[in-house]
Motif scaffolding. Sequence first.
Motif, PDB file in Angstrom:
ATOM      1  N   ILE A  24     -40.522  -2.025 -25.355  1.00  0.00           N
ATOM      2  CA  ILE A  24     -40.396  -0.588 -25.139  1.00  0.00           C
ATOM      3  C   ILE A  24     -41.686   0.067 -25.605  1.00  0.00           C
ATOM      4  O   ILE A  24     -42.090  -0.081 -26.756  1.00  0.00           O
ATOM      5  CB  ILE A  24     -39.187   0.001 -25.897  1.00  0.00           C
ATOM      6  N   ALA A  25     -42.341   0.787 -24.694  1.00  0.00           N
ATOM      7  CA  ALA A  25     -43.630   1.407 -24.995  1.00  0.00           C
ATOM      8  C   ALA A  25     -43.610   2.868 -24.564  1.00  0.00           C
ATOM      9  O   ALA A  25     -42.771   3.291 -23.749  1.00  0.00           O
ATOM     10  CB  ALA A  25     -44.761   0.662 -24.285  1.00  0.00           C
ATOM     11  N   ASN A  26     -44.541   3.645 -25.101  1.00  0.00           N
ATOM     12  CA  ASN A  26     -44.666   5.040 -24.710  1.00  0.00           C
ATOM     13  C   ASN A  26     -45.129   5.138 -23.255  1.00  0.00           C
ATOM     14  O   ASN A  26     -45.886   4.298 -22.774  1.00  0.00           O
ATOM     15  CB  ASN A  26     -45.656   5.763 -25.618  1.00  0.00           C
ATOM     16  N   GLY A  27     -44.666   6.153 -22.591  1.00  0.00           N
ATOM     17  CA  GLY A  27     -45.014   6.350 -21.189  1.00  0.00           C
ATOM     18  C   GLY A  27     -43.874   6.995 -20.447  1.00  0.00           C
ATOM     19  O   GLY A  27     -42.811   7.292 -21.023  1.00  0.00           O
ATOM     20  N   LEU A  28     -44.071   7.229 -19.161  1.00  0.00           N
ATOM     21  CA  LEU A  28     -43.010   7.804 -18.349  1.00  0.00           C
ATOM     22  C   LEU A  28     -41.804   6.867 -18.293  1.00  0.00           C
ATOM     23  O   LEU A  28     -41.971   5.644 -18.263  1.00  0.00           O
ATOM     24  CB  LEU A  28     -43.526   8.073 -16.933  1.00  0.00           C
TER      25      LEU A  28
END
Length: 207
Positions: A24-28
Amino acid sequence: MYACSYSGTVLGIDGMVVTVETDIANGLPQFDLVGLGGSAVKEARDRVRAALRNAGYDYPMQRITVNLAPADQRKEGSGFDLAIAFGILLASKQMHPRPERILVLGELALDGSLRPVTGVLPILLEAKHAGFTHVILPEQNAAEARLVDITVLPASNLEEAVNYWKEGLHSKTSDLSFHETQTGKINVNQLPPDFANVYGQHFVKRG
């Protein structure tokens, strides 16, 4: 954040343990599911999303990537749903890793309940050989799973499965032992025929 859970599938007539890697990563907000999965596997993203929300868990509005390893082997079926949900809960810190080797099997309904899967026996035989000690799976598959020397933790929905993970892996040990003693023989007789019981006929079994 990265997390890892374990599930399984059937390759031919043999079981195969599948590592479900979740990042899980930052982004849309986006859900990418990779690892050579069939159509039922790819549709897991929608089932898992709805099941997590309807069961009362937070669904991360971030970029989610799930990889089913080994990525060079074709994977079919809906039995990865529960492991993918566990991966998301682990990666989002709603659950914490455990030291035990735990296999997770099950198809999720949109309301969070668990539906049975096929191929449990060969998958668990391979998992036992690989060193797994516990399996969390739908209640309907419990009788077949108890044919393998592994701790069986049957659940009817996502919440029960998560509680096994959070509150301990022996929540129903005494009940399971009693149930196995009283009904194990009946359940075994009710199981469908297995290719392992057929001698010879290698070409037919392969087909």
